[in-house]
Design an enzyme around this catalytic site. Structure first.
Site, mmCIF file in Angstrom:
data_model
loop_
_atom_site.group_PDB
_atom_site.id
_atom_site.type_symbol
_atom_site.label_atom_id
_atom_site.label_comp_id
_atom_site.label_asym_id
_atom_site.label_seq_id
_atom_site.Cartn_x
_atom_site.Cartn_y
_atom_site.Cartn_z
ATOM 1 N N LYS A 264 0.836 -1.269 -0.129
ATOM 2 C CA LYS A 264 -0.054 0.067 0.306
ATOM 3 C C LYS A 264 0.882 1.171 0.017
ATOM 4 O O LYS A 264 0.462 2.301 -0.987
ATOM 5 C CB LYS A 264 -1.014 -0.068 1.214
ATOM 6 C CG LYS A 264 -1.999 0.865 1.134
ATOM 7 C CD LYS A 264 -2.882 0.831 2.323
ATOM 8 C CE LYS A 264 -2.283 1.808 3.667
ATOM 9 N NZ LYS A 264 -2.707 2.536 4.311
ATOM 10 N N ASP B 28 -6.881 1.214 0.799
ATOM 11 C CA ASP B 28 -6.908 1.351 2.082
ATOM 12 C C ASP B 28 -8.111 1.006 2.749
ATOM 13 O O ASP B 28 -9.271 0.684 1.900
ATOM 14 C CB ASP B 28 -6.559 2.814 2.501
ATOM 15 C CG ASP B 28 -7.644 3.834 2.283
ATOM 16 O OD1 ASP B 28 -8.398 3.321 1.389
ATOM 17 O OD2 ASP B 28 -7.715 4.828 2.695
#
Ligand code: SF4
Length: 234
Positions: free
Chosen positions: A124, A142
């Protein structure tokens, strides 16, 4: 089973989010790609606002890996002690700064593998840095993007990797660069976790969520985004 989005509906979904905010930016404050990387590492399980509060004074004097190494772990730990998990994050920031200084000439690499090899940097974080610092059309999933993708049925998936792969497939190329920010902002301010603001949602008619809210909560969540540092120098 919920009806999947047609290509025309996906196009319309992003066209409407784009209209709300044509050039969305990260709400994390940073002054260059190195400080962006540090801010993203610090933001794991913390709010952007909380991170910005700690990094605003820090980034006035520390803008490079070498300056971070000169500051030292003890002072960094103290500077970020208001952020959750700060001790481990301080260790990771020191370790990644050392690798950047020794192996990458003090620069943040524009390369997923090299980024993910840094301590504290997962998929991420690498996606956010590649997207924001280097303009690559990556989508970092997310908690907000995961929720919006599943609720709307835009890109349903049981985990973040599955949602990321589905988004990669369905998001039209023209929207890929900013899709990440549009979905985060939508999830943070409209399609919020507990009681989404469906009556004011611009994609309400496209969304497949069965339990859309019929009225706004008495106290609306803050809709304004904080000011953002927009300059990015590599
Ligand atoms: S209609 Fe409601 S559930 Fe659907 S995207 Fe909008 S805010 Fe989220």
């Amino acid at each position: 089973m919920l009806k999947p989005f047609s290509p025309a509906e996906v196009q319309e979904f992003f066209a409407r989010l784009k209209k709300l905010d044509p050039e969305p930016k990260t709400e994390l404050q940073y002054v260059n790609s190195y400080t962006l990387l540090v801010a993203v590492v610090l933001s794991a399980q913390a709010t952007d606002k909380g991170v910005n509060k700690a990094t605003a004074p820090l980034f006035k004097t520390v803008k490079t890996p070498e300056q971070m190494l000169a500051l030292g772990e003890e002072k960094l730990t103290d500077a970020i002690k208001t952020i959750g998990l700060y001790r481990g994050k301080a260790k990771n920031v020191m370790a990644l700064s050392k690798i950047l200084a020794e192996q990458h000439g003090g620069k943040v690499p524009k390369d997923r593998e090299a980024l993910q090899a840094l301590p504290g940097v997962g998929r991420k974080t690498a996606n956010v840095v590649l997207n924001v610092a280097f303009g690559e059309p990556t989508i970092a999933v997310d908690t907000h993007i995961f929720r919006v993708s599943n609720r709307t049925n835009l890109a349903p998936g049981k985990d973040v990797v599955e949602v990321e792969e589905k988004l990669e497939k369905v998001v039209p190329d023209a929207y890929k660069l900013h899709a990440h920010h549009w979905l985060i902002l939508h999830g943070r301010y409209t399609c919020v976790a507990r009681k989404p603001l469906c009556p004011t949602c611009v994609v309400r008619d496209l969304c497949r969520f069965k339990e859309k809210t019929k009225e706004l909560p008495a106290e609306k969540p803050k809709l304004k985004t904080p000011s953002r540092t927009k300059t990015l120098k590599h």
